[in-house]
Design a protein around this motif. Sequence first.
Motif, PDB file in Angstrom:
ATOM      1  N   TYR A  12      13.893 -29.263  22.334  1.00  0.00           N
ATOM      2  CA  TYR A  12      14.048 -30.157  23.372  1.00  0.00           C
ATOM      3  C   TYR A  12      14.228 -29.462  24.708  1.00  0.00           C
ATOM      4  O   TYR A  12      14.851 -28.390  24.779  1.00  0.00           O
ATOM      5  N   GLN A  22      25.786 -39.309  23.199  1.00  0.00           N
ATOM      6  CA  GLN A  22      25.648 -39.417  24.687  1.00  0.00           C
ATOM      7  C   GLN A  22      25.571 -37.768  25.262  1.00  0.00           C
ATOM      8  O   GLN A  22      26.834 -37.487  25.613  1.00  0.00           O
ATOM      9  N   ARG A  32      25.434 -42.622  17.703  1.00  0.00           N
ATOM     10  CA  ARG A  32      24.924 -42.312  19.057  1.00  0.00           C
ATOM     11  C   ARG A  32      25.331 -41.111  19.762  1.00  0.00           C
ATOM     12  O   ARG A  32      26.452 -41.040  19.718  1.00  0.00           O
ATOM     13  N   CYS A  86      20.129 -35.043  24.794  1.00  0.00           N
ATOM     14  CA  CYS A  86      19.159 -34.827  23.611  1.00  0.00           C
ATOM     15  C   CYS A  86      18.242 -35.934  23.542  1.00  0.00           C
ATOM     16  O   CYS A  86      18.210 -37.058  24.224  1.00  0.00           O
ATOM     17  N   ARG A  87      17.506 -35.733  22.596  1.00  0.00           N
ATOM     18  CA  ARG A  87      16.394 -36.932  22.388  1.00  0.00           C
ATOM     19  C   ARG A  87      16.094 -37.154  20.635  1.00  0.00           C
ATOM     20  O   ARG A  87      16.803 -37.917  19.998  1.00  0.00           O
ATOM     21  N   GLU A 123      15.841 -41.478  18.492  1.00  0.00           N
ATOM     22  CA  GLU A 123      16.025 -40.902  19.521  1.00  0.00           C
ATOM     23  C   GLU A 123      17.513 -41.172  20.371  1.00  0.00           C
ATOM     24  O   GLU A 123      17.770 -42.445  20.696  1.00  0.00           O
ATOM     25  N   ASN A 124      18.375 -40.144  20.422  1.00  0.00           N
ATOM     26  CA  ASN A 124      19.668 -40.248  21.201  1.00  0.00           C
ATOM     27  C   ASN A 124      20.651 -41.020  19.822  1.00  0.00           C
ATOM     28  O   ASN A 124      21.731 -40.755  20.031  1.00  0.00           O
ATOM     29  N   SER A 125      19.997 -41.683  19.043  1.00  0.00           N
ATOM     30  CA  SER A 125      20.984 -42.465  18.051  1.00  0.00           C
ATOM     31  C   SER A 125      20.079 -42.495  16.847  1.00  0.00           C
ATOM     32  O   SER A 125      18.797 -42.539  16.691  1.00  0.00           O
ATOM     33  N   ILE A 148      20.765 -30.257  21.563  1.00  0.00           N
ATOM     34  CA  ILE A 148      21.309 -30.637  22.984  1.00  0.00           C
ATOM     35  C   ILE A 148      20.905 -29.787  24.112  1.00  0.00           C
ATOM     36  O   ILE A 148      21.550 -28.585  23.940  1.00  0.00           O
TER      37      ILE A 148
END
Length: 397
Positions: free
Chosen positions: A349, A224, A222, A227-228, A211-213, A248
């Motif tokens: 998302y 930034q 990662r 997004c998830r 999640e994110n990374s 995203i």
Amino acid sequence: MNDWKNIYGPVPESFEDRVHDTLAGLETSRPGQRPRKIGRTLLIAAAVASVLSVTALAAGLDRVGFFDTLFGTGAVVKEQAEVTPTPAPPEPEVAADGTVTQEAYEYTWQDGWNIITSVMPGYERTPVDEELAERLVGPYVQELDQTFSLPNTGGTGEYADRENTFGDITVTLLSYVQDEADTGYLYFSVENPDGLKLQTWEKRGYTVAGENSVNFLGGTVRVQAACRDLLVDTENSTDTKVYIGVPIAFVGEHLDTLTVGDAYQEVGGYQEEYTLHADRLVPARTAQGQYVTVAISPMGACLTAAEGQIQEVLIDALDSFTVTMTDGNKYVVFRDGDDSADAVDNTTYLCGMDNKSENMCFNRIIDPEQIASVTVTVMTGWDENGQPVRATETIEF
């Protein structure tokens, strides 16, 4: 005849037919001439090169995995996880054409001492329409070809000459696309010949790596941005190389950065940043209703309060969003039903941006020119009893 897949990577379904057509043309002799005897292998190579030169190589073979992962079934879980919620969810239905459908269901989970019942929305995932994706999105996909190699030894100071024991790790940013609705889609790979030992899990029917990374043996990537879930391209990934798609919902200032780093600080905290940027955007159509303005592209949408709207419209309290096409077909993008049987989430998302907008990434490609209308239900405030007031409107295109 699939040998080219090992040479050129994954190819569209229409590729084999085109190669056969090309072969037929090459094997046909002109009148009055004896047929030339060309080695079958060389003939196939010539046909492949001919077709690829005007299609896949020009567009980048990464596109097949890119489109299938983010807009098709490339990341859909092939086998149900052994550990399931209680009660166990219904089995997804897989149609002959590869469409995967999951009904909404209730499940219970424990938060400390509390036992909570929640609803998991249903969904429908369809195989990507490659021709439609290439026509509407393909011209805007940017082939990044940006590679980050984590160092094998440290730099100066206490990390000087310290060895990275995790192997030769390479992160390659492959493809990126962004639209006028501010949604973006990234596709990258992580490779380590010694193995990645990547941990994945099932979420909403997708194979997710983070999640994110995403953390892998020796490093991390990662993102930034808004997004998830980082979706794993299960069709093309191996134990030593994994392909990941990132939907995203919003790309903007301070939400447009990707960082590649040395997760375990073995070589002095290696870190490189990359700014996600598109010099060309997938066009979006815009229409305004009484409460909501909708910008919608082939791959996502952004909802904002309509211009001049005096009454408060809580955009990020979206209840439902449905797209109706000119042929009458409906794409239920999202429906937050009070009854579990009504809940649907056909986004990869969706998130609200400080009640200024509701942004969503579609789980398929649609043609905006074929949109007849969209129907939206949002909150427009609260009544005298403190209960939410909702309004539903259909906006014609």
